[in-house]
Design a protein around this motif. Structure first.
Motif: not given
Length: 205
Positions: A1-8, A65-83
């Motif tokens: 598995m390729a290395k992915i960023a862990k923080t923004l 891109a994976p950390i971007l997707a994870q961080e962006i969706t977590s913020r969306l869910l903070e306002h909309l609830g769960d998935a």
């Protein structure tokens, strides 16, 4: 598995912002329940400036891109609830004037962003999108549709986002959007109820 960023910070994100719109009334009538639509976006340094149009964009996209997707969706869910509360989604990229449109596409049009974003939000549809190149403080209108039934016309909607101080000429904006419902008063039918329409309608009776 390729290395992915862990923080923004590892991928030179300058800022991340979330915008939420609540629609309580449309066309003079109250919505059956308030609809929330949210957009979250990260502004980061463009890693591919001056590399030329032959340069591969895949390696850094896979890393960032994976950390971007994870961080962006977590913020969306903070306002909309769960998935389970999310019914529609969309995505966008805006490239600063010194970059290529393809640089934005490298983030949002690959599985490194799209698959993570879709999985966290419980979707299966292809994600509709907007992409552009712009100066700071421009705005863009981003479409959304149903996260599992993309052809469900009631969920065709969009949100206009103002981008204060972004993107600088050497930056990229990467954005995800989600909504907890359809348009306030949908009533234009759907594929299940549409009549058959072909060019024959121009022939008259």
């Amino acid at each position: 598995m390729a290395k992915i960023a862990k923080t923004l910070d590892e991928i030179s994100v300058r800022t991340i912002r979330t915008v939420v719109e609540e629609v309580h009334s449309e066309g003079g009538s109250a919505a059956s329940s308030p609809r929330k639509i949210a957009a979250s976006y990260a502004v980061l340094k463009n890693p591919w400036l001056h590399e030329g149009t032959a340069a591969s964009l895949t390696d850094f996209a896979a890393y960032a891109a994976p950390i971007l997707a994870q961080e962006i969706t977590s913020r969306l869910l903070e306002h909309l609830g769960d998935a389970n509360d999310v019914e529609a989604f969309g995505k966008a990229a805006v490239v600063g004037l010194n970059g290529e449109i393809e640089h934005g596409g490298a983030f949002i049009h690959t599985p490194f962003f799209g698959n993570i974003f879709r999985e966290i939000l419980g979707g299966t549809s292809i994600i509709c999108f907007s992409e552009s190149r712009a100066e700071p403080s421009d705005s863009l209108r981003v479409p959304l549709w149903h996260k599992t039934e993309a052809a469900t016309r009631d969920y065709y909607q969009s949100l206009e986002i103002q981008l204060p101080d972004a993107p600088h000429a050497d930056e990229i904006v990467v954005m995800g959007l989600a909504s907890d419902g359809p348009r306030p008063h949908p009533r234009i039918g759907d594929r299940a109820t549409d009549p058959t329409v072909t060019l024959d309608i121009f022939q008259g009776e």
